[in-house]
Design a protein around this motif. Structure first.
Motif, PDB file in Angstrom:
ATOM      1  N   GLY A 190      15.331  17.605 102.355  1.00  0.00           N
ATOM      2  CA  GLY A 190      16.362  18.402 103.031  1.00  0.00           C
ATOM      3  C   GLY A 190      17.721  18.212 102.377  1.00  0.00           C
ATOM      4  N   LEU A 191      18.027  16.944 102.016  1.00  0.00           N
ATOM      5  CA  LEU A 191      19.298  16.652 101.320  1.00  0.00           C
ATOM      6  C   LEU A 191      19.370  17.412 100.001  1.00  0.00           C
ATOM      7  CD1 LEU A 191      20.024  12.807 101.517  1.00  0.00           C
ATOM      8  CD2 LEU A 191      21.479  14.656 102.281  1.00  0.00           C
ATOM      9  N   GLY A 192      18.281  17.312  99.236  1.00  0.00           N
ATOM     10  CA  GLY A 192      18.248  17.983  97.919  1.00  0.00           C
ATOM     11  C   GLY A 192      18.327  19.483  98.063  1.00  0.00           C
ATOM     12  N   LEU A 193      17.592  20.022  99.053  1.00  0.00           N
ATOM     13  CA  LEU A 193      17.544  21.480  99.231  1.00  0.00           C
ATOM     14  C   LEU A 193      18.903  22.019  99.678  1.00  0.00           C
ATOM     15  CD1 LEU A 193      15.604  23.923  99.186  1.00  0.00           C
ATOM     16  CD2 LEU A 193      15.229  23.556 101.623  1.00  0.00           C
ATOM     17  N   TRP A 211      25.975  11.639  96.441  1.00  0.00           N
ATOM     18  CA  TRP A 211      25.280  12.919  96.590  1.00  0.00           C
ATOM     19  C   TRP A 211      25.999  13.883  97.529  1.00  0.00           C
ATOM     20  CZ3 TRP A 211      21.674  15.217  93.849  1.00  0.00           C
ATOM     21  CH2 TRP A 211      21.030  16.332  94.385  1.00  0.00           C
ATOM     22  N   GLN A 212      26.538  13.340  98.640  1.00  0.00           N
ATOM     23  CA  GLN A 212      27.160  14.211  99.645  1.00  0.00           C
ATOM     24  C   GLN A 212      28.460  14.861  99.154  1.00  0.00           C
ATOM     25  OE1 GLN A 212      24.491  14.718 101.458  1.00  0.00           O
ATOM     26  NE2 GLN A 212      25.663  14.727 103.340  1.00  0.00           N
ATOM     27  N   TRP A 218      27.531  27.875 103.425  1.00  0.00           N
ATOM     28  CA  TRP A 218      27.728  27.162 104.688  1.00  0.00           C
ATOM     29  C   TRP A 218      26.397  26.596 105.184  1.00  0.00           C
ATOM     30  CZ3 TRP A 218      25.635  28.739 109.467  1.00  0.00           C
ATOM     31  CH2 TRP A 218      26.085  28.003 110.583  1.00  0.00           C
ATOM     32  N   MET A 219      25.330  27.396 105.039  1.00  0.00           N
ATOM     33  CA  MET A 219      24.006  26.954 105.489  1.00  0.00           C
ATOM     34  C   MET A 219      23.548  25.713 104.696  1.00  0.00           C
ATOM     35  SD  MET A 219      20.806  29.465 106.084  1.00  0.00           S
ATOM     36  CE  MET A 219      20.079  29.426 104.468  1.00  0.00           C
ATOM     37  N   GLY A 220      23.795  25.735 103.377  1.00  0.00           N
ATOM     38  CA  GLY A 220      23.443  24.579 102.545  1.00  0.00           C
ATOM     39  C   GLY A 220      24.185  23.322 102.981  1.00  0.00           C
ATOM     40  N   LEU A 221      25.483  23.463 103.285  1.00  0.00           N
ATOM     41  CA  LEU A 221      26.281  22.313 103.728  1.00  0.00           C
ATOM     42  C   LEU A 221      25.765  21.773 105.066  1.00  0.00           C
ATOM     43  CD1 LEU A 221      29.882  23.618 102.877  1.00  0.00           C
ATOM     44  CD2 LEU A 221      28.676  21.776 101.717  1.00  0.00           C
ATOM     45  N   GLU A 222      25.389  22.674 105.959  1.00  0.00           N
ATOM     46  CA  GLU A 222      24.862  22.251 107.267  1.00  0.00           C
ATOM     47  C   GLU A 222      23.536  21.515 107.118  1.00  0.00           C
ATOM     48  OE1 GLU A 222      26.180  22.777 110.789  1.00  0.00           O
ATOM     49  OE2 GLU A 222      27.644  22.375 109.241  1.00  0.00           O
ATOM     50  N   MET A 223      22.662  22.026 106.230  1.00  0.00           N
ATOM     51  CA  MET A 223      21.375  21.353 105.990  1.00  0.00           C
ATOM     52  C   MET A 223      21.614  19.938 105.469  1.00  0.00           C
ATOM     53  SD  MET A 223      18.965  24.236 104.263  1.00  0.00           S
ATOM     54  CE  MET A 223      17.625  23.112 103.972  1.00  0.00           C
ATOM     55  N   ASN A 224      22.584  19.829 104.577  1.00  0.00           N
ATOM     56  CA  ASN A 224      22.957  18.534 104.010  1.00  0.00           C
ATOM     57  C   ASN A 224      23.365  17.549 105.095  1.00  0.00           C
ATOM     58  OD1 ASN A 224      23.027  17.408 101.540  1.00  0.00           O
ATOM     59  ND2 ASN A 224      24.786  18.525 100.795  1.00  0.00           N
ATOM     60  N   THR A 225      24.249  18.017 105.984  1.00  0.00           N
ATOM     61  CA  THR A 225      24.756  17.160 107.072  1.00  0.00           C
ATOM     62  C   THR A 225      23.615  16.740 107.993  1.00  0.00           C
ATOM     63  OG1 THR A 225      26.841  18.361 106.999  1.00  0.00           O
ATOM     64  CG2 THR A 225      26.444  17.026 108.948  1.00  0.00           C
ATOM     65  N   LEU A 226      22.776  17.711 108.393  1.00  0.00           N
ATOM     66  CA  LEU A 226      21.714  17.410 109.354  1.00  0.00           C
ATOM     67  C   LEU A 226      20.640  16.514 108.748  1.00  0.00           C
ATOM     68  CD1 LEU A 226      21.413  20.907 111.068  1.00  0.00           C
ATOM     69  CD2 LEU A 226      22.429  18.835 112.010  1.00  0.00           C
ATOM     70  N   ALA A 227      20.462  16.578 107.409  1.00  0.00           N
ATOM     71  CA  ALA A 227      19.426  15.743 106.779  1.00  0.00           C
ATOM     72  C   ALA A 227      19.869  14.291 106.668  1.00  0.00           C
ATOM     73  CB  ALA A 227      19.088  16.296 105.401  1.00  0.00           C
ATOM     74  N   ILE A 228      21.179  14.049 106.513  1.00  0.00           N
ATOM     75  CA  ILE A 228      21.614  12.647 106.327  1.00  0.00           C
ATOM     76  C   ILE A 228      21.817  11.930 107.659  1.00  0.00           C
ATOM     77  CG2 ILE A 228      24.138  12.938 106.197  1.00  0.00           C
ATOM     78  CD1 ILE A 228      24.085  10.921 103.878  1.00  0.00           C
ATOM     79  N   ILE A 229      21.974  12.684 108.755  1.00  0.00           N
ATOM     80  CA  ILE A 229      22.267  12.044 110.051  1.00  0.00           C
ATOM     81  C   ILE A 229      21.158  11.074 110.498  1.00  0.00           C
ATOM     82  CG2 ILE A 229      22.391  12.615 112.525  1.00  0.00           C
ATOM     83  CD1 ILE A 229      24.568  14.626 111.716  1.00  0.00           C
TER      84      ILE A 229
END
Length: 347
Positions: free
Chosen positions: A11-14, A132-133, A29-40
């Motif tokens: 999810g982080l990579g995607l 990465w973030q 924006w969707m990519g940034l949200e996926m990033n946030t939700l994957a690291i939580i």
């Protein structure tokens, strides 16, 4: 659970890849949200109150930044009829998006969450957060190339100064690394509008140096300055090399960290911004002080043996040493390759 971990890392990579590949604001924006939700879940995996608090703070700041970003892109669409990332022509959405992305990566004066969040995490998740973030928001800033150059210079200078000043009084290594991250991001933002290739070079060297530093601390299981003093007994060769890694982060020649600072100061002077370059160079001295302090604590002091600083068990580390060996070699030795690396990034 390895399956859950694999899904989260995927999810982080995607998320980052989607942001890299997007030309439309909604997709970015969707990519940034996926990033946030994957690291939580990675941040909160230890269920320690401090980790949960750090995760909550991180979620709230990232959500605020993402909401601002979405609002600004909708505003831009309303004003100009454009959803393309590179078609931000109106100054209002441009400034709002720049500030939202600055909040996402932790540029001063929007930096206050970063040291607090990093302090609550373990070193591995902290490493992901510090490296990465930063990539996805940075890709957007690079594409945006904002027209409001004054805003970028203010953000850059404030970050280099606060990144140096904030780390002076810290004893916790993760907070020191957070302020180090803020200062390095400031250097990148400072040069962004004049030479994007130098920004990329600075980002690359920052990633390598931060990777080395986090892995050294992880190998020693150190989270504050006191525990660094016991590292000579665990890994004497690494203890001898660590000051070089830290001084490379500080930007001393003949180490890799000198390369981006040298090129940035040269470019700023060429652009007629000598006072800005002088201020940035002076702020690097602040950062250098706390890197020297860490080097001193690690190599020239004997660890405290009182009850508050009791010596930890010296169990053999299970960490892979190949990544650390590679990144350390790169952190120390890349300066002679400056022309080749610059040519690769500008081509």
């Amino acid at each position: 659970d390895p399956y859950i971990l694999a899904i989260l890392l995927f999810g982080l990579g995607l998320g980052t890849t989607i942001t890299f590949a997007s030309s439309h604001w909604l997709l970015a924006w969707m990519g940034l949200e996926m990033n946030t939700l994957a690291i939580i879940p990675l941040m909160a995996q230890h269920h320690h109150p401090r980790a949960v608090e750090a995760t909550t703070k991180y979620f709230l700041t990232q959500a605020a930044a993402a909401a601002t970003l979405l609002f600004a892109s909708v505003t831009n669409s309303w004003l100009t009829g454009q959803w393309e990332i590179q078609q931000i022509t109106h100054p209002l959405p441009s400034a709002m998006i720049t500030l939202a992305l600055a909040l996402k990566i932790g540029l001063a004066p929007l930096h206050a969450w970063l040291p607090e969040v990093l302090q609550g995490l373990d070193l591995t998740t902290g490493l992901i957060l510090s490296t990465w973030q930063k990539l996805a928001p940075f890709a957007l800033i690079l594409q945006l190339q904002p027209s409001n150059s004054t805003l970028l210079i203010i953000l850059g200078l404030t970050s280099t100064l606060i990144g140096g000043w904030g780390g002076l009084n810290q004893t916790q290594l993760r907070k020191i690394l957070a302020y180090s991250s803020i200062a390095h991001l400031g250097w990148m933002i400072l040069i962004l509008q004049f030479s994007p290739s130098i920004t990329l070079l600075t980002l690359l060297t920052y990633l390598i140096m931060t990777f080395s530093t986090f892995l050294v601390f992880k190998l020693n299981k150190s989270t504050n300055i006191n525990t660094l003093a016991t590292s000579w007994a665990k890994a004497p060769a690494l203890t001898a090399l660590t000051p070089l890694i830290l001084l490379s982060l500080g930007g001393l020649p003949p180490l890799t960290g000198f390369m981006p600072k040298w090129l940035i100061l040269q470019e700023l002077t060429k652009q007629g911004l000598a006072p800005t370059a002088t201020l940035a160079a002076l702020s690097a001295l602040l950062s250098l002080y706390f890197y020297l302090r860490l080097s001193y604590a690690m190599t020239l002091t004997i660890s405290p043996n009182n009850l508050t600083g009791s010596t930890p068990w010296r169990l053999p580390s299970t960490q892979l040493t190949y990544p650390l060996a590679t990144s350390t070699a790169m952190t120390i030795c890349l300066l002679p390759l400056t022309p080749a690396i610059s040519a690769l990034l500008t081509s």
